[in-house]
Each structure stands twice: as structure tokens, then as C-alpha cells.
Design a protein around this motif. Structure first.
Motif, mmCIF file in Angstrom:
data_model
loop_
_atom_site.group_PDB
_atom_site.id
_atom_site.type_symbol
_atom_site.label_atom_id
_atom_site.label_comp_id
_atom_site.label_asym_id
_atom_site.label_seq_id
_atom_site.Cartn_x
_atom_site.Cartn_y
_atom_site.Cartn_z
ATOM 1 N N LEU A 102 -15.263 -10.992 44.508
ATOM 2 C CA LEU A 102 -14.317 -10.133 43.797
ATOM 3 C C LEU A 102 -12.948 -10.171 44.464
ATOM 4 C CD1 LEU A 102 -13.726 -8.043 41.590
ATOM 5 C CD2 LEU A 102 -14.512 -6.267 43.174
ATOM 6 N N ASN A 103 -12.933 -10.157 45.791
ATOM 7 C CA ASN A 103 -11.663 -10.224 46.517
ATOM 8 C C ASN A 103 -10.933 -11.535 46.248
ATOM 9 O OD1 ASN A 103 -11.990 -7.700 47.608
ATOM 10 N ND2 ASN A 103 -12.751 -8.413 49.588
ATOM 11 N N TYR A 104 -11.683 -12.647 46.201
ATOM 12 C CA TYR A 104 -11.072 -13.943 45.889
ATOM 13 C C TYR A 104 -10.438 -13.912 44.502
ATOM 14 C CZ TYR A 104 -12.260 -17.095 49.755
ATOM 15 O OH TYR A 104 -12.303 -17.746 50.967
ATOM 16 N N GLN A 105 -11.142 -13.325 43.541
ATOM 17 C CA GLN A 105 -10.603 -13.259 42.180
ATOM 18 C C GLN A 105 -9.319 -12.435 42.160
ATOM 19 O OE1 GLN A 105 -13.151 -12.597 38.610
ATOM 20 N NE2 GLN A 105 -11.955 -10.737 38.305
ATOM 21 N N MET A 106 -9.313 -11.328 42.886
ATOM 22 C CA MET A 106 -8.148 -10.450 42.894
ATOM 23 C C MET A 106 -6.957 -11.093 43.607
ATOM 24 S SD MET A 106 -8.849 -8.019 41.034
ATOM 25 C CE MET A 106 -10.204 -7.148 40.284
ATOM 26 N N VAL A 107 -7.221 -11.861 44.661
ATOM 27 C CA VAL A 107 -6.133 -12.586 45.332
ATOM 28 C C VAL A 107 -5.579 -13.661 44.392
ATOM 29 C CG1 VAL A 107 -5.563 -14.136 47.243
ATOM 30 C CG2 VAL A 107 -6.976 -12.116 47.664
ATOM 31 N N GLY A 108 -6.466 -14.307 43.629
ATOM 32 C CA GLY A 108 -6.022 -15.267 42.626
ATOM 33 C C GLY A 108 -5.114 -14.621 41.603
ATOM 34 N N LEU A 109 -5.451 -13.401 41.191
ATOM 35 C CA LEU A 109 -4.605 -12.654 40.256
ATOM 36 C C LEU A 109 -3.238 -12.372 40.862
ATOM 37 C CD1 LEU A 109 -7.298 -10.173 38.949
ATOM 38 C CD2 LEU A 109 -5.933 -11.632 37.468
ATOM 39 N N LEU A 110 -3.237 -12.035 42.133
ATOM 40 C CA LEU A 110 -1.984 -11.736 42.821
ATOM 41 C C LEU A 110 -1.072 -12.959 42.852
ATOM 42 C CD1 LEU A 110 -0.380 -9.676 44.553
ATOM 43 C CD2 LEU A 110 -1.587 -10.569 46.538
ATOM 44 N N LEU A 111 -1.612 -14.090 43.283
ATOM 45 C CA LEU A 111 -0.819 -15.320 43.370
ATOM 46 C C LEU A 111 -0.448 -15.845 41.976
ATOM 47 C CD1 LEU A 111 -2.719 -17.157 46.259
ATOM 48 C CD2 LEU A 111 -0.609 -15.832 46.400
ATOM 49 N N GLY A 112 -1.415 -15.759 41.052
ATOM 50 C CA GLY A 112 -1.161 -16.208 39.694
ATOM 51 C C GLY A 112 -0.084 -15.393 39.007
ATOM 52 N N ILE B 241 2.569 -14.144 40.349
ATOM 53 C CA ILE B 241 3.871 -14.675 40.769
ATOM 54 C C ILE B 241 4.153 -15.999 40.069
ATOM 55 C CG2 ILE B 241 5.214 -15.495 42.740
ATOM 56 C CD1 ILE B 241 3.489 -13.598 44.496
ATOM 57 N N LEU B 242 3.169 -16.895 40.058
ATOM 58 C CA LEU B 242 3.324 -18.217 39.449
ATOM 59 C C LEU B 242 3.708 -18.120 37.973
ATOM 60 C CD1 LEU B 242 2.880 -21.334 39.301
ATOM 61 C CD2 LEU B 242 0.484 -20.834 38.799
ATOM 62 N N TRP B 243 2.903 -17.389 37.189
ATOM 63 C CA TRP B 243 3.146 -17.315 35.746
ATOM 64 C C TRP B 243 4.367 -16.470 35.415
ATOM 65 C CZ3 TRP B 243 0.711 -21.096 33.752
ATOM 66 C CH2 TRP B 243 -0.583 -21.433 34.152
ATOM 67 N N GLY B 244 4.627 -15.442 36.228
ATOM 68 C CA GLY B 244 5.803 -14.610 35.977
ATOM 69 C C GLY B 244 7.090 -15.404 36.108
ATOM 70 N N ALA C 59 8.657 -9.695 36.453
ATOM 71 C CA ALA C 59 8.289 -8.307 36.749
ATOM 72 C C ALA C 59 7.026 -7.893 36.002
ATOM 73 C CB ALA C 59 9.446 -7.373 36.372
ATOM 74 N N THR C 60 6.998 -8.160 34.699
ATOM 75 C CA THR C 60 5.889 -7.682 33.870
ATOM 76 C C THR C 60 4.580 -8.370 34.221
ATOM 77 O OG1 THR C 60 7.540 -7.500 32.102
ATOM 78 C CG2 THR C 60 5.251 -7.142 31.481
ATOM 79 N N THR C 61 4.647 -9.598 34.698
ATOM 80 C CA THR C 61 3.436 -10.332 35.060
ATOM 81 C C THR C 61 2.987 -10.023 36.485
ATOM 82 O OG1 THR C 61 4.141 -12.119 33.585
ATOM 83 C CG2 THR C 61 2.366 -12.624 35.109
ATOM 84 N N THR C 62 3.931 -9.882 37.399
ATOM 85 C CA THR C 62 3.545 -9.646 38.794
ATOM 86 C C THR C 62 3.126 -8.199 39.056
ATOM 87 O OG1 THR C 62 5.864 -9.283 39.433
ATOM 88 C CG2 THR C 62 4.965 -11.508 39.728
ATOM 89 N N ILE C 63 3.741 -7.241 38.388
ATOM 90 C CA ILE C 63 3.451 -5.829 38.680
ATOM 91 C C ILE C 63 1.974 -5.488 38.466
ATOM 92 C CG2 ILE C 63 3.858 -3.454 37.879
ATOM 93 C CD1 ILE C 63 6.861 -4.299 37.608
ATOM 94 N N PRO C 64 1.388 -5.740 37.271
ATOM 95 C CA PRO C 64 -0.043 -5.421 37.127
ATOM 96 C C PRO C 64 -0.938 -6.246 38.040
ATOM 97 C CG PRO C 64 0.749 -6.634 35.210
ATOM 98 C CD PRO C 64 1.950 -6.252 36.016
ATOM 99 N N ASN C 65 -0.503 -7.475 38.356
ATOM 100 C CA ASN C 65 -1.326 -8.313 39.225
ATOM 101 C C ASN C 65 -1.170 -7.942 40.696
ATOM 102 O OD1 ASN C 65 -2.758 -10.146 37.400
ATOM 103 N ND2 ASN C 65 -0.718 -10.742 36.773
ATOM 104 N N MET C 66 -0.054 -7.329 41.064
ATOM 105 C CA MET C 66 0.064 -6.754 42.404
ATOM 106 C C MET C 66 -0.931 -5.600 42.545
ATOM 107 S SD MET C 66 2.305 -8.192 44.428
ATOM 108 C CE MET C 66 3.631 -9.399 44.326
#
Length: 414
Positions: free
Chosen positions: A58-68, A70-73, A352-359
Motif C-alpha cells: 500500500l505504501n508503494y502504491q501511495m508513493v507512486g501516486l505522489l510521484l505520478g 508531479i509527473l502528470w501535473g 496544482a490540481t493533480t499534485t494536491i490530492p496525490n500529496m
């Protein structure tokens, strides 16, 4: 203020960008919550430790969300909102299909393989919501923006309910992964007909406006504080999902519950969240305030958390009832993402809109680490209460002190 007839409102609110964004978020949530739902059966099936390996994956998935995020945003601001909608869904669809083949993979250490695949899925899943909300926010009239984004999130969040029902009906967690990946690939066909945001097109070819600079959130103090407040507003939502719902099996023994299914806890939470998201847009529209709508829903959630944690012994169904309560309260998720979108200019709005929820999602491992560390000496109830207090305190403070964005014109740059 421009007035719209009922037919004009319906035409805007059920336009193609809104429908496709809602379907996209539906598939996104299905795949995002799928590991939480199949965590126990999938790990048991492969003889892996449910708690230790489950938390790691689960932590790996959440870190992927965090990095993703930034990338997609950044990509959404540099190349356009549509580039993200296509790229992100392709990544997470392929990763989910690969998860379905895990039992057949010739690896002894399947924990790390599973974690890697969920990390890749997380990167892909990070782009969907931000790009969709940005596109819808820039496409709809400002008077209808809150309702439009609530429709996207309210319908999209039902993906969690369908994910749980799919697992139950299919009887095999691998099939649920195949269905999730297949739905994503089908969604790509719908995306072909979506047009780019007009507001973004106005600055697309400008060489004087810097677009998609993620570091710009950290080079200006006022912008940094605003960005941090946007993230803090979302923390209570993933405290409720990441700890109280996903880790429901850890609370069962102290509450006198013989057996509890985290997948069902997640499902009932998302039934509530979906209803709350539909409601939040109308509440904001009625109150003429994003902040008041979020604050009232947050206070309603706190009551549910206190009752869940300190009511003593309860039945399995009562736990699910409280999960639905917490979901209804944290249904301000769409409003929170919309506020993040409205705070910043067009040139960094997708970022902003992509990174905020993923942060926020990326901070779930931090909350889990705190929860796991505190529960050793304090027990799960006290540990959850401490983590929850911090999450809600930050969320309420940020909601009270951030700028109101109701009816704000979004045609501006930083």
C-alpha cells in the motif's frame, strides 16, 4: 451573474467532458481501491503476510501516486490536459492487468513484485482526477463549476462500490484486476472525442508564460502556504479511508467484532463519499462558499470518528455504518480538489490540481507509520485518535484561513 435556464444548466452539467471525466474517475477509483479490497485474499492466496506485506505494498502504491501526481501535473500544464488523460490511464490499465497474472509469475519474492506493480499503477492513477477536474473546471461556467465537479467525483467514487461487488461476484481477485485494466483500455476509446480546454488553449503556444513549473509552489512564500493549506484540507479524508476503513481488521478485536472485511468497510465508506460528493457541490452552491461547505462536512466527520473509536463494543454492521458516516462527511473530496484548482493560475493549474490530492494520498504512508508506531504502546484506538486529531486540526485550520474561491474567474495566470 449570468442566469441559465434549466435546459442550459443540464446541457453544461452533462456535457461530454463532464461525462468522460466522471467515467474516467470511476475507473480510476475502481483500480485505486482494488488493492485495499483484495489485500487480504490476494496476499493469503500467495502465502504472504497480510499486515506487513500489505502495508508495504500500500505504501508503494501511495508513493507512486505522489510521484505520478508531479509527473502528470507538470505534463498537463506543458502539453495539455488531454495528454494526461490518455497517458495515465494506459499506464495504470497495463499495471492492473499485470497484477492479475501475479499467481502465475515465476518469482519467489512476490511481495516486491506486487509492490512494484502497485507503484507503477499508482503513478498512472495519479493523473486521472487532477486532469479531469481541471478540464471540467475550465470548461464549465463558474456558476456551475462546483456542481459539475461534484457530479464527476460523486459518480466516479462509485467505482469503489463496483470494485467490491466485482470481487464478491467474480470470486477471484485476479479477475477483478483484469476487469479494471480492461475498463481502462475501453475508456481510451471515449477519450478520443474530448476536446482541450479553451482556457488552456489561449496560453498553449505562449513563450512568455512559464507552464507547469512544479518548483514555483516553493519559490514564493504566499503560494507555498496556499499550496500547503490545500493539501492539509484533504488529510482527514485519507485518514478515514487509509486507517479506519482499510485497516478495519486491526480495530475488530478491541471492538468485540469476530470478523470484519476491510473491502466491505471501504465499500461502505465510498457509498457515503459518493453521496457526500454529490451533496457537497449543491451545499457550496447554496451557501455561496467552498469553505463553509468543507468546514461543516469536516465537523460532521469528526462526530462520526469519535463515535466509532469510543463507543466501545459494537457489531460488524455497526462498524460499516460508521464507515458510511465517515464517507458522507469526507465527501467534500471533490470540493477540496476544486478549491485547489481555483487557487492557482492556468499555467500551473493542472500541476496544482493533480499534485494536491496525490500529496494527500502520498502522506498515507506517513499516517500509517505514525499509527503503527503509536499502537505498540498505546493500542489501536489511542493511536488512531492521535493521528486523527493532527489530521483534522490541520484540515480545519487550513479551511478557515485559505482564500474563498466561490465564483472565481479562472482565466488568469501566475
Amino acid at each position: 451573474m449570468e442566469d441559465f435556464t434549466l435546459n442550459e444548466k443540464l446541457k453544461h452539467l452533462f456535457s461530454f467532458p463532464v461525462i468522460v471525466a466522471a467515467l474516467g474517475y470511476f475507473v480510476d477509483i475502481y483500480d485505486l481501491l482494488l488493492f485495499g479490497i483484495v489485500r487480504v485474499p490476494s496476499l493469503k492466496d500467495m502465502n504472504l503476510d497480510v499486515d506487513t506485506a500489505g502495508t508495504l505494498i500500500l505504501n508503494y502504491q501511495m508513493v507512486g501516486l505522489l510521484l505520478g501526481g508531479i509527473l502528470w501535473g507538470v505534463l498537463g500544464d506543458k502539453k495539455g490536459r488531454l495528454s494526461v488523460l490518455f497517458g495515465s490511464i494506459l499506464v495504470y490499465s497495463i499495471a492492473n492487468i499485470a497484477c492479475g497474472f501475479l499467481p502465475q509469475m515465476p518469482f519467489e519474492d512476490k511481495t516486491n513484485v506486487y509492490a512494484l506493480l502497485r507503484f507503477i499503477a499508482g503513478i498512472g492513477l495519479a493523473g486521472e482526477l487532477g486532469a479531469g477536474i481541471t478540464l471540467v473546471s475550465e470548461s464549465l461556467p463558474k456558476q456551475l463549476r462546483a456542481i459539475g465537479t461534484s457530479i464527476v467525483a460523486g459518480f466516479g467514487l462509485l467505482g469503489a462500490v463496483v470494485a467490491q461487488l466485482t470481487v464478491e461476484l467474480a470470486g477471484d481477485w485476479t479477475i477483478a484486476y483484469f476487469i479494471g485494466g480492461g475498463l481502462g483500455l475501453l475508456l481510451l476509446l471515449l477519450r478520443v472525442s474530448v476536446v482541450e480546454s479553451g482556457i488552456y488553449n489561449d496560453i498553449k503556444d505562449s513563450e512568455t508564460i512559464q507552464k507547469g513549473n512544479f518548483f514555483s509552489f516553493f519559490t514564493n512564500w504566499d503560494r507555498f502556504v496556499k499550496y500547503m493549506k490545500c493539501i492539509a484540507i484533504g488529510l482527514p479524508t485519507w485518514f478515514c479511508i487509509g486507517i479506519l476503513a482499510m485497516m478495519a481488521n486491526q480495530f475488530a478485536p478491541v471492538m468485540g467484532i469476530t470478523n470484519i472485511t476491510p473491502g466491505k468497510a471501504i465499500m461502505w465508506a465510498y457509498v457515503g463519499i459518493s453521496a457526500g460528493d454529490f451533496a457537497s457541490g449543491f451545499i457550496s452552491h447554496w451557501l455561496h462558499s467552498r469553505k463553509k461547505a468543507i468546514l461543516y462536512m469536516m465537523l460532521f466527520t469528526i462526530i462520526g470518528v469519535l463515535l466509532l473509536l469510543f463507543s466501545g463494543k459494537m457489531s460488524e454492521n455497526m462498524y460499516y455504518f460508521y464507515c458510511a458516516w465517515l464517507g458522507l462527511g469526507t465527501g467534500y473530496w471533490a470540493m477540496f480538489v476544486t478549491v485547489g484548482s481555483e487557487q492557482f493560475g492556468t499555467n500551473i493549474r493542472s500541476t496544482a490540481t493533480t499534485t494536491i490530492p496525490n500529496m494527500v494520498r502520498g502522506l498515507v504512508p506517513v499516517m500509517l507509520l505514525a499509527f503503527d508506531g503509536l499502537k505498540i504502546n498505546s493500542g489501536v484506538i489511542t493511536a488512531a485518535a492521535i493521528v486523527g486529531f493532527i489530521a483534522f486540526a490541520l484540515g480545519i485550520f487550513s479551511t478557515l484561513t485559505i482564500e474563498e474561491t466561490h465564483n472565481r474567474d479562472l482565466d488568469f495566470t501566475e
